[in-house]
Design a protein around this motif. Structure first.
Motif, PDB file in Angstrom:
ATOM      1  N   LEU A  69      89.282 -91.638 -11.265  1.00  0.00           N
ATOM      2  CA  LEU A  69      89.380 -90.537 -10.322  1.00  0.00           C
ATOM      3  C   LEU A  69      88.903 -89.244 -10.965  1.00  0.00           C
ATOM      4  N   MET A  70      88.317 -88.354 -10.150  1.00  0.00           N
ATOM      5  CA  MET A  70      87.959 -87.033 -10.663  1.00  0.00           C
ATOM      6  C   MET A  70      89.206 -86.366 -11.226  1.00  0.00           C
ATOM      7  N   GLU A  71      89.032 -85.612 -12.284  1.00  0.00           N
ATOM      8  CA  GLU A  71      90.175 -85.083 -13.033  1.00  0.00           C
ATOM      9  C   GLU A  71      91.077 -84.181 -12.203  1.00  0.00           C
ATOM     10  N   GLU A  72      90.563 -83.587 -11.123  1.00  0.00           N
ATOM     11  CA  GLU A  72      91.391 -82.722 -10.284  1.00  0.00           C
ATOM     12  C   GLU A  72      92.360 -83.499  -9.398  1.00  0.00           C
ATOM     13  N   LEU A  73      92.153 -84.803  -9.268  1.00  0.00           N
ATOM     14  CA  LEU A  73      92.976 -85.631  -8.394  1.00  0.00           C
ATOM     15  C   LEU A  73      94.110 -86.263  -9.181  1.00  0.00           C
ATOM     16  N   GLU A  74      95.242 -86.434  -8.507  1.00  0.00           N
ATOM     17  CA  GLU A  74      96.379 -87.057  -9.177  1.00  0.00           C
ATOM     18  C   GLU A  74      97.014 -88.088  -8.267  1.00  0.00           C
ATOM     19  N   ARG A  75      96.962 -89.311  -8.711  1.00  0.00           N
ATOM     20  CA  ARG A  75      97.553 -90.417  -7.960  1.00  0.00           C
ATOM     21  C   ARG A  75      99.049 -90.472  -8.235  1.00  0.00           C
ATOM     22  N   ALA A  76      99.847 -90.561  -7.184  1.00  0.00           N
ATOM     23  CA  ALA A  76     101.297 -90.640  -7.337  1.00  0.00           C
ATOM     24  C   ALA A  76     101.733 -92.083  -7.582  1.00  0.00           C
ATOM     25  N   ASP A  77     102.894 -92.231  -8.172  1.00  0.00           N
ATOM     26  CA  ASP A  77     103.451 -93.566  -8.403  1.00  0.00           C
ATOM     27  C   ASP A  77     103.540 -94.319  -7.084  1.00  0.00           C
ATOM     28  N   GLY A  78     103.126 -95.563  -7.107  1.00  0.00           N
ATOM     29  CA  GLY A  78     103.226 -96.414  -5.926  1.00  0.00           C
ATOM     30  C   GLY A  78     102.032 -96.359  -5.001  1.00  0.00           C
ATOM     31  N   GLU A  79     101.127 -95.417  -5.223  1.00  0.00           N
ATOM     32  CA  GLU A  79      99.936 -95.350  -4.367  1.00  0.00           C
ATOM     33  C   GLU A  79      98.901 -96.353  -4.877  1.00  0.00           C
ATOM     34  N   PRO A  80      98.463 -97.257  -4.003  1.00  0.00           N
ATOM     35  CA  PRO A  80      97.525 -98.301  -4.445  1.00  0.00           C
ATOM     36  C   PRO A  80      96.200 -97.726  -4.945  1.00  0.00           C
ATOM     37  N   LEU A  81      95.670 -98.358  -5.978  1.00  0.00           N
ATOM     38  CA  LEU A  81      94.341 -98.055  -6.504  1.00  0.00           C
ATOM     39  C   LEU A  81      93.570 -99.359  -6.503  1.00  0.00           C
ATOM     40  N   ILE A  82      92.484 -99.393  -5.749  1.00  0.00           N
ATOM     41  CA  ILE A  82      91.706-100.627  -5.677  1.00  0.00           C
ATOM     42  C   ILE A  82      90.271-100.358  -6.126  1.00  0.00           C
ATOM     43  N   HIS A  83      89.645-101.393  -6.658  1.00  0.00           N
ATOM     44  CA  HIS A  83      88.266-101.301  -7.117  1.00  0.00           C
ATOM     45  C   HIS A  83      87.402-102.182  -6.215  1.00  0.00           C
ATOM     46  N   LYS A  84      86.318-101.611  -5.735  1.00  0.00           N
ATOM     47  CA  LYS A  84      85.405-102.360  -4.877  1.00  0.00           C
ATOM     48  C   LYS A  84      84.051-102.517  -5.576  1.00  0.00           C
ATOM     49  N   THR A  85      83.332-103.532  -5.160  1.00  0.00           N
ATOM     50  CA  THR A  85      81.980-103.735  -5.681  1.00  0.00           C
ATOM     51  C   THR A  85      80.958-103.785  -4.548  1.00  0.00           C
ATOM     52  N   SER A  86      81.411-103.541  -3.317  1.00  0.00           N
ATOM     53  CA  SER A  86      80.516-103.461  -2.162  1.00  0.00           C
ATOM     54  C   SER A  86      80.534-102.031  -1.642  1.00  0.00           C
ATOM     55  N   HIS A  87      79.670-101.731  -0.677  1.00  0.00           N
ATOM     56  CA  HIS A  87      79.632-100.375  -0.132  1.00  0.00           C
ATOM     57  C   HIS A  87      80.916-100.041   0.617  1.00  0.00           C
ATOM     58  N   ASN A  88      81.423-100.959   1.423  1.00  0.00           N
ATOM     59  CA  ASN A  88      82.654-100.665   2.157  1.00  0.00           C
ATOM     60  C   ASN A  88      83.873-101.035   1.327  1.00  0.00           C
ATOM     61  N   ALA A  89      85.010-100.484   1.713  1.00  0.00           N
ATOM     62  CA  ALA A  89      86.234-100.669   0.920  1.00  0.00           C
ATOM     63  C   ALA A  89      86.997-101.945   1.269  1.00  0.00           C
ATOM     64  N   PHE A  90      86.460-102.756   2.185  1.00  0.00           N
ATOM     65  CA  PHE A  90      87.173-103.955   2.613  1.00  0.00           C
ATOM     66  C   PHE A  90      86.648-105.252   2.001  1.00  0.00           C
ATOM     67  N   THR A  91      85.331-105.444   1.985  1.00  0.00           N
ATOM     68  CA  THR A  91      84.739-106.757   1.727  1.00  0.00           C
ATOM     69  C   THR A  91      85.151-107.377   0.395  1.00  0.00           C
TER      70      THR A  91
END
Length: 199
Positions: A69-91
């Motif tokens: 994530l860009m350094e200005e962003l902060e993910r809170a505990d429990g918020e999902p972080l997923i990695h994609k390898t396609s253009h859309n976030a689902f496939t």
């Protein structure tokens, strides 16, 4: 909780590219942070998505350290972080399963790049039956070369080519393509104002 904010590819990989200087909004993280704060206040799920291309040797290869994530962003505990390898976030992810398990039916989508990963995610989400809002001013993109332009243009050559589609034109085209078909188009200001009315 039936709503989720999907933050797509607001990652350091883009800052590591020479093209970053042409990005439509160099401070996109500021608007994304506003949406994140709004979602958290409303009790909505925040899902973080990163684009990854393992073994590619470029800025999207996790081995190089830019896929974060860009350094200005902060993910809170429990918020999902997923990695994609396609253009859309689902496939190539478990995003749909994650949303289904939590009863999510409405999505707000933001991120980088407007016409690529954000738009394709919004289109697919619309086809899946989600009610989708694209926070258009919390997206960003770059100028796009003409299809006949030679590969490997420098930034200066890209900007000098009169056939190049400007970032602003790309964003406007995405608004036209999505509105009334796949998504509602809104600004961060509008979403904040709507949330105030619900309080």
């Amino acid at each position: 909780m039936t709503r989720a904010l999907i933050v797509i590819d607001v990652q350091e990989s883009f800052r590591a590219r020479p093209l970053w200087e042409t990005t439509s909004d160099l401070k996109i993280a500021d608007r994304v942070n506003r949406l994140v704060r709004l979602a958290r206040r409303s009790g909505d799920l925040v899902v973080w998505v990163l684009h990854s291309e393992p073994g590619s040797g470029d800025v999207f290869d996790p081995a190089l350290g830019h896929v974060r994530l860009m350094e200005e962003l902060e993910r809170a505990d429990g918020e999902p972080l997923i990695h994609k390898t396609s253009h859309n976030a689902f496939t190539t992810t478990n995003l749909r399963q994650l949303l289904t398990e939590r009863g999510i039916r409405e999505l707000t989508v933001c991120g980088i790049r407007t016409e690529q990963c954000v738009e394709t995610t919004a289109r697919l989400a619309g086809d899946f039956g989600y009610r989708v809002t694209v926070a258009i001013d919390a997206t960003a993109t770059n100028p796009i070369p003409h299809p006949d332009a030679p590969a490997g243009l420098s930034v200066a050559e890209l900007l000098a080519d009169p056939r190049t589609l400007s970032a602003e034109e790309v964003i406007r085209r995405t608004e036209y393509a999505l509105a009334g078909r796949f998504a509602t188009i809104a600004t961060v200001d509008r979403l904040e104002a709507a949330a105030e009315l619900q309080v």
